[in-house]
Design a protein around this motif. Structure first.
Motif, mmCIF file in Angstrom:
data_model
loop_
_atom_site.group_PDB
_atom_site.id
_atom_site.type_symbol
_atom_site.label_atom_id
_atom_site.label_comp_id
_atom_site.label_asym_id
_atom_site.label_seq_id
_atom_site.Cartn_x
_atom_site.Cartn_y
_atom_site.Cartn_z
ATOM 1 N N PRO A 32 0.834 -1.212 0.000
ATOM 2 C CA PRO A 32 0.000 0.000 0.000
ATOM 3 C C PRO A 32 0.865 1.258 0.000
ATOM 4 N N CYS A 33 0.320 2.298 -0.550
ATOM 5 C CA CYS A 33 0.998 3.585 -0.595
ATOM 6 C C CYS A 33 1.306 4.060 0.827
ATOM 7 N N GLY A 34 2.548 4.409 1.084
ATOM 8 C CA GLY A 34 2.961 4.865 2.413
ATOM 9 C C GLY A 34 2.276 6.160 2.825
ATOM 10 N N ILE A 35 2.012 7.017 1.865
ATOM 11 C CA ILE A 35 1.325 8.273 2.170
ATOM 12 C C ILE A 35 -0.106 7.971 2.608
ATOM 13 N N ASN A 36 -0.769 7.097 1.872
ATOM 14 C CA ASN A 36 -2.129 6.713 2.233
ATOM 15 C C ASN A 36 -2.167 6.080 3.627
ATOM 16 N N ALA A 37 -1.235 5.190 3.896
ATOM 17 C CA ALA A 37 -1.195 4.527 5.200
ATOM 18 C C ALA A 37 -0.997 5.537 6.332
ATOM 19 N N ALA A 38 -0.113 6.506 6.135
ATOM 20 C CA ALA A 38 0.131 7.532 7.154
ATOM 21 C C ALA A 38 -1.119 8.392 7.374
ATOM 22 N N MET A 39 -1.774 8.755 6.293
ATOM 23 C CA MET A 39 -2.979 9.582 6.412
ATOM 24 C C MET A 39 -4.103 8.813 7.094
ATOM 25 N N LEU A 40 -4.228 7.550 6.821
ATOM 26 C CA LEU A 40 -5.262 6.747 7.474
ATOM 27 C C LEU A 40 -4.982 6.579 8.967
ATOM 28 N N ARG A 41 -3.716 6.442 9.343
ATOM 29 C CA ARG A 41 -3.368 6.372 10.774
ATOM 30 C C ARG A 41 -3.749 7.677 11.475
ATOM 31 N N ALA A 42 -3.470 8.800 10.824
ATOM 32 C CA ALA A 42 -3.829 10.104 11.396
ATOM 33 C C ALA A 42 -5.344 10.222 11.532
ATOM 34 N N GLU A 43 -6.065 9.770 10.541
ATOM 35 C CA GLU A 43 -7.537 9.810 10.593
ATOM 36 C C GLU A 43 -8.054 8.946 11.740
ATOM 37 N N GLN A 44 -7.463 7.789 11.928
ATOM 38 C CA GLN A 44 -7.891 6.913 13.028
ATOM 39 C C GLN A 44 -7.664 7.587 14.379
ATOM 40 N N ALA A 45 -6.535 8.283 14.535
ATOM 41 C CA ALA A 45 -6.251 8.983 15.787
ATOM 42 C C ALA A 45 -7.253 10.123 16.002
ATOM 43 N N TYR A 46 -7.539 10.851 14.954
ATOM 44 C CA TYR A 46 -8.505 11.958 15.009
ATOM 45 C C TYR A 46 -9.883 11.436 15.410
ATOM 46 N N ARG A 47 -10.308 10.362 14.769
ATOM 47 C CA ARG A 47 -11.618 9.786 15.085
ATOM 48 C C ARG A 47 -11.659 9.217 16.507
ATOM 49 N N ALA A 48 -10.574 8.631 16.941
ATOM 50 C CA ALA A 48 -10.536 8.094 18.313
ATOM 51 C C ALA A 48 -10.711 9.215 19.339
ATOM 52 N N GLU A 49 -10.099 10.354 19.095
ATOM 53 C CA GLU A 49 -10.259 11.500 20.008
ATOM 54 C C GLU A 49 -11.693 12.014 20.001
ATOM 55 N N LEU A 50 -12.284 12.152 18.821
ATOM 56 C CA LEU A 50 -13.667 12.624 18.736
ATOM 57 C C LEU A 50 -14.633 11.636 19.389
ATOM 58 N N ARG A 51 -14.318 10.356 19.296
ATOM 59 C CA ARG A 51 -15.161 9.316 19.895
ATOM 60 C C ARG A 51 -15.175 9.441 21.426
ATOM 61 N N LYS A 52 -14.099 9.924 22.015
ATOM 62 C CA LYS A 52 -13.988 10.048 23.479
ATOM 63 C C LYS A 52 -14.813 11.194 24.044
ATOM 64 N N ILE A 53 -15.110 12.190 23.237
ATOM 65 C CA ILE A 53 -15.752 13.409 23.738
ATOM 66 C C ILE A 53 -17.260 13.326 23.501
ATOM 67 N N THR A 54 -18.011 13.337 24.600
ATOM 68 C CA THR A 54 -19.465 13.276 24.487
ATOM 69 C C THR A 54 -20.068 14.671 24.659
ATOM 70 N N ILE A 55 -21.315 14.783 24.250
ATOM 71 C CA ILE A 55 -22.051 16.032 24.448
ATOM 72 C C ILE A 55 -22.160 16.318 25.940
ATOM 73 N N ALA A 56 -22.372 15.293 26.746
ATOM 74 C CA ALA A 56 -22.452 15.482 28.201
ATOM 75 C C ALA A 56 -21.151 16.077 28.742
ATOM 76 N N ALA A 57 -20.018 15.621 28.228
ATOM 77 C CA ALA A 57 -18.723 16.156 28.683
ATOM 78 C C ALA A 57 -18.568 17.619 28.281
ATOM 79 N N LEU A 58 -19.022 17.978 27.088
ATOM 80 C CA LEU A 58 -18.946 19.380 26.666
ATOM 81 C C LEU A 58 -19.790 20.270 27.572
ATOM 82 N N ILE A 59 -20.974 19.799 27.914
ATOM 83 C CA ILE A 59 -21.847 20.574 28.799
ATOM 84 C C ILE A 59 -21.230 20.690 30.183
ATOM 85 N N SER A 60 -20.634 19.624 30.660
ATOM 86 C CA SER A 60 -19.956 19.659 31.963
ATOM 87 C C SER A 60 -18.809 20.668 31.951
#
Length: 168
Positions: A111-139
């Motif tokens: 696989p393209c190394g650039i694609n693999a690096a970008m997908l890893r970054a996307e996974q990290a970004y999504r993992a962070e967004l997954r951790k933050i709930t609306i309840a936490a923002l309100i808190s």
């Protein structure tokens, strides 16, 4: 990466709906008015949130939107995926195999190394967004607000929250 303005509008609208009473709803027009945004643009995103089961739509003259899930069960990733779609931000077009004098296909079995690096970054970004709930923002807001922000929202809800008419 650039997210659409619809993400901000959707997140603010979802947090606003946390203040509704159990059977209350808000119209798209009232939320657009409160946030100073286009009602038609916001409506598009509210509908996307409904399709993904984040919001519930109530039809009729006193209809509108309300949360379909508890604030603890709604993550920022849920909202981003509803508004922007599930496609990754980076989509490899395999341009390394184009142009004059391309190399044989067997040179591209990995696989393209650039694609693999970008997908890893996307996974990290999504993992962070997954951790933050609306309840936490309100808190977090409650921890930093001197009461002004909450008071403004409560005053608005008192004027614009719609209650269904009882069926007798």
């Amino acid at each position: 990466m650039k997210l659409s303005a619809g993400i901000e509008q959707a997140i603010h609208s979802v947090t606003m709906m946390c203040g509704l009473s159990g059977d209350g709803v808000l119209s798209a027009a009232s939320m657009a008015e409160f946030h100073g945004v286009s009602a038609s643009y916001l409506l598009k995103h509210l509908q996307a949130l409904s399709v993904r089961g984040i919001l519930e739509t109530v039809s009729g003259p006193k209809g509108g939107y309300r949360l379909a899930r508890a604030p603890e069960a709604i993550s920022l990733l849920d909202i981003v995926l509803a508004v922007e779609g599930a496609e990754p931000a980076f989509r490899c077009q395999e341009i390394r195999q184009r142009g004059p004098n391309p190399l044989p296909k067997q040179m591209f079995v990995r696989p393209c190394g650039i694609n693999a690096a970008m997908l890893r970054a996307e996974q990290a970004y999504r993992a962070e967004l997954r951790k933050i709930t609306i309840a936490a923002l309100i808190s977090d807001l409650n921890d930093t607000d001197d009461g002004s922000i909450m008071e403004r929202g409560c005053r608005f809800l008192a004027l614009h929250e719609r209650k269904p008419t009882p069926k007798c």
